[in-house]
Design an enzyme around this catalytic site. Structure first.
Site, short mmCIF file in Angstrom:
data_model
loop_
_atom_site.label_atom_id
_atom_site.label_comp_id
_atom_site.label_asym_id
_atom_site.label_seq_id
_atom_site.Cartn_x
_atom_site.Cartn_y
_atom_site.Cartn_z
N GLN A 186 -1.64 20.84 36.25
CA GLN A 186 -0.76 20.40 35.17
C GLN A 186 -0.35 21.58 34.30
O GLN A 186 -1.18 22.39 33.88
CB GLN A 186 -1.47 19.32 34.33
CG GLN A 186 -0.61 18.66 33.27
CD GLN A 186 0.53 17.83 33.85
OE1 GLN A 186 0.46 17.32 34.94
NE2 GLN A 186 1.61 17.72 33.10
N ASP A 213 3.54 19.60 43.89
CA ASP A 213 4.56 19.84 42.87
C ASP A 213 5.76 20.58 43.45
O ASP A 213 6.80 20.68 42.79
CB ASP A 213 3.97 20.71 41.74
CG ASP A 213 3.62 19.90 40.51
OD1 ASP A 213 4.31 18.89 40.26
OD2 ASP A 213 2.67 20.29 39.81
N LYS A 273 -0.83 9.83 36.13
CA LYS A 273 -0.88 10.25 37.54
C LYS A 273 -2.14 9.69 38.22
O LYS A 273 -2.08 9.20 39.35
CB LYS A 273 -0.85 11.78 37.62
CG LYS A 273 0.52 12.35 37.25
CD LYS A 273 0.55 13.87 37.06
CE LYS A 273 1.94 14.30 36.57
NZ LYS A 273 2.09 15.74 36.37
N1 GUN Z 1 4.22 19.52 33.13
C1 GUN Z 1 5.39 18.91 32.82
N2 GUN Z 1 5.99 18.48 33.97
C2 GUN Z 1 5.19 18.83 34.98
C3 GUN Z 1 5.27 18.65 36.40
O1 GUN Z 1 6.22 18.08 36.96
N3 GUN Z 1 4.21 19.14 37.10
C4 GUN Z 1 3.18 19.77 36.52
N4 GUN Z 1 2.22 20.24 37.30
N5 GUN Z 1 3.07 19.97 35.22
C5 GUN Z 1 4.08 19.48 34.46
#
Ligand code: GUN
Length: 307
Positions: A97, A120, A53
């Site tokens: 996350q 998100d 990311k």
């Molecule tokens: N952990 C696994 N997938 C995701 C996601 O799409 N967003 C976040 N914040 N954590 C994750």
């Protein structure tokens, strides 16, 4: 005839190029979209995702910063961090996350993120916007599923769509997005009776269960579009043979690395489906591309610009 492969990597590159161009023009106008990523502790999979990311943010020209509180961080300490990020004007997107350590109240943390910065799309306010078709931030993986369908010219309106899996992160929002595009949507889960029979109704089948190769050919109507959201790691030789016997190229990679990735869809489905997303290289790459896109969208929505 084997299915048409829906190439997520190519679509992700297209989206990234579009986002880069928008970042450039916003930055020229004095608005540099900024993303803050919060990674608590040292979950190895999360570390890999977050690296991706942050790297992608640099590539498209976003401002980004990473916060790495210790595994022992308390809910209150994390709430203080979120509150600070909410206040800072140069931060347009906040991503916490998941999973968070078990002693942390994850629901409380996600509720604390300013909905306008919730890239998100997990905040109940954004969930409500999605279900009532108001402009808002949509979760990245489901948004990516829709992009892949749209950019591959797969018809959605009037089609039967079956979503297998009802998570808040994928199953439910993707069902809502398909419904908003006028598909007839069925959402299945572990208590669904005769899942293969329901699956075979689908013109569009979305697999988001998190179980390696569970969707076999008998769940799929010939010619259907199959979107595989699962990413499962296989390290066991017997399991490898169950799915990939005779696939020399994959076997070489498996022997070298001791592992391979498989989706929720069994490889045999390629012989039945009309179109299918591969794993890896399908949905994964576009989730990050949609995060970049959501950060730009947040920057614009926060300033009253139409995104
Ligand atoms: N952990 C696994 N997938 C995701 C996601 O799409 N967003 C976040 N914040 N954590 C994750």
């Amino acid at each position: 005839m084997p299915a048409r492969i829906l190439d997520g990597t190519k679509i992700a590159a297209d989206i990234r190029a579009e986002v880069s161009a928008r970042v450039k023009s916003l930055t020229a106008a004095g608005i540099r979209p900024g993303l803050a990523v919060v990674l608590v502790g040292h979950n190895p999979a999360s570390e890999v995702y977050v690296r991706g990311k942050v790297k992608s943010s640099h590539e498209v020209g976003l401002y980004s910063e990473q916060h790495t509180p210790a595994e022992t961080a308390t809910t209150d300490e994390l709430l203080a961090l979120i509150s600070d990020l909410n206040r800072r004007d140069e931060i347009d997107g906040i991503l916490v996350q998941l999973p968070l350590p078990s002693h942390v109240d994850a629901k409380k943390i996600l509720l604390a993120v300013d909905p306008a910065k919730d890239v998100d799309g997990f905040h109940p306010m954004n969930v409500g916007y999605l279900s009532t078709q108001r402009p808002g931030l949509v979760p990245c993986t489901p948004a990516g599923v829709m992009e892949i369908l749209r950019r591959s010219s797969i018809r959605i309106a009037g089609q039967e769509a079956v979503v297998v899996g009802r998570s808040d992160i994928v199953g439910k929002p993707v069902a809502m997005l398909l419904l908003n595009e006028n598909a007839t949507v069925t959402v299945c889960h572990s208590k669904t009776r005769d899942l293969p029979e329901v699956g075979r109704r689908a013109d569009i089948l979305i697999a988001a269960i998190g179980r390696a190769g569970m969707i076999t050919a008998d769940y799929v109507k010939p010619g259907a579009t199959v979107v595989d959201v699962g990413i499962n790691k296989i390290t066991d030789r017997k399991e490898f043979d169950r799915f990939f016997v005779g696939d020399k190229k994959r076997e070489e990679a498996f022997l070298a690395k001791g592992a391979t990735l498989i989706g929720d869809v069994h490889p045999e489905v390629t012989e039945v489906a009309g179109a299918i997303t591969p794993v890896p290289g399908g949905i994964g790459p576009r989730t990050i591309a949609m995060l970049m896109s959501n950060t730009v969208k947040a920057a614009m929505l926060r300033r009253g610009l139409s995104a």
